[in-house]
Design an enzyme around this catalytic site. Structure first.
Site, PDB file in Angstrom:
ATOM      1  N   LYS A  84       1.063  -1.385  -0.077  1.00  0.00           N
ATOM      2  CA  LYS A  84       0.009   0.081   0.003  1.00  0.00           C
ATOM      3  C   LYS A  84       0.666   1.035  -0.032  1.00  0.00           C
ATOM      4  O   LYS A  84       1.872   1.434   0.748  1.00  0.00           O
ATOM      5  CB  LYS A  84      -0.777   0.052   1.267  1.00  0.00           C
ATOM      6  CG  LYS A  84      -2.477   0.255   1.052  1.00  0.00           C
ATOM      7  CD  LYS A  84      -3.076   0.163   2.168  1.00  0.00           C
ATOM      8  CE  LYS A  84      -4.323   0.327   2.075  1.00  0.00           C
ATOM      9  NZ  LYS A  84      -5.382   0.625   3.547  1.00  0.00           N
TER      10      LYS A  84
HETATM   11  C1  E4P Z   1      -8.403   1.530   3.207  1.00  0.00           C
HETATM   12  O1  E4P Z   1      -7.612   0.580   2.883  1.00  0.00           O
HETATM   13  C2  E4P Z   1      -8.159   2.157   4.643  1.00  0.00           C
HETATM   14  O2  E4P Z   1      -7.513   1.042   5.526  1.00  0.00           O
HETATM   15  C3  E4P Z   1      -9.542   2.486   5.387  1.00  0.00           C
HETATM   16  O3  E4P Z   1     -10.638   1.930   4.474  1.00  0.00           O
HETATM   17  C4  E4P Z   1      -9.629   3.757   5.827  1.00  0.00           C
HETATM   18  O4  E4P Z   1     -11.066   3.615   6.365  1.00  0.00           O
HETATM   19  P1  E4P Z   1     -11.567   4.806   7.715  1.00  0.00           P
HETATM   20  O5  E4P Z   1     -11.812   6.096   7.096  1.00  0.00           O
HETATM   21  O6  E4P Z   1     -12.565   4.214   8.416  1.00  0.00           O
HETATM   22  O7  E4P Z   1     -10.195   4.841   8.501  1.00  0.00           O
END
Ligand code: E4P
Length: 221
Positions: A84
């Site tokens: 990522k």
């Molecule tokens: C995506 O890969 C992120 O880990 C995640 O969906 C972020 O979500 P949040 O806005 O609930 O922290």
């Protein structure tokens, strides 16, 4: 549409996989913090092992060289590891190099259609638009998904749209209607998806009616 769990909690992943609902997992530094992860490599290895599909692990370096080093370590942990990378200029440069080395990337923190287009052009396998965080500031997160879907269709782009920051079942339904490739969601949202009050009510009535014929609840076949 594939369903990913957005968590670093091993037990949640195990349950989701047992239900046959989980195709992959996404994590981020905040989710690792929530689980108070100490032995990071051990946790990552366990997640990679129990998850049937791709697992996104995020780098924490912000410069290209640092991201490359961390990405290579992540990729070496398992065939289903996806790196990522945040949507920054250094990130885009890193995505291009990782593409050349055939290391799959999920470009995270996408909040505009152009960011998604640039991540795709750089070679990301997935783009992660954060719908819930856009809703939080009074925008329509799902409209971003519609825009990205149109752009990717217009140019026949194979990068997958991974809808992230999902807060509720409506986000999931709208993602499916738009034709998103993947949705990633917290365990609590996943648990709600197969539920409906009319299903519970209907089941209760069937069981009551059955007990009128067979009071012990038996099934005499
Ligand atoms: C995506 O890969 C992120 O880990 C995640 O969906 C972020 O979500 P949040 O806005 O609930 O922290």
């Amino acid at each position: 549409m594939q369903i990913f769990l957005d968590t670093a909690n091993i037990e949640e992943i195990r349950q989701g996989v047992d239900w046959g609902l989980v195709d992959g997992v996404t994590t981020n530094p905040s989710l690792m913090g929530k689980e108070k992860v100490k032995d990071f490599p051990a946790v990552v290895r366990s997640i990679l092992k129990i998850t049937p599909g791709p697992v996104s692990i995020e780098v924490v370096a912000e410069d290209h060289e640092g991201m490359m080093k961390q990405a290579e370590k992540i990729a070496s942990l398992g065939d289903n590891a996806v790196v990522k990378i945040p949507m920054t200029l250094e990130g885009l440069k890193t995505i291009k190099k990782l593409r050349e080395r055939k290391i799959p990337v999920n470009c995270t923190l996408i909040f505009s259609p152009i960011q998604a287009l640039f991540a795709a052009k750089s070679g990301a396998s997935y783009v992660s638009p954060f719908v819930g965080r856009l809703d939080d500031i009074g925008e329509d997160g799902m409209y971003l998904i519609e825009q990205i879907k149109t752009i990717f269709t217009n140019y026949d782009i194979s990068t997958k749209i991974l809808v992230a920051s999902i807060r509720n079942p409506i986000h999931v339904v709208r993602s499916a209607l738009i034709g998103a490739d993947v949705v990633t969601m917290p365990f609590e949202v996943l648990k709600k998806l197969p539920q409906h009050p009319k299903t519970d009510e209907g089941l209760l009535k069937f069981m009551d009616d059955w007990k009128k014929i067979f009071p012990d609840g038996g099934f005499p076949l």
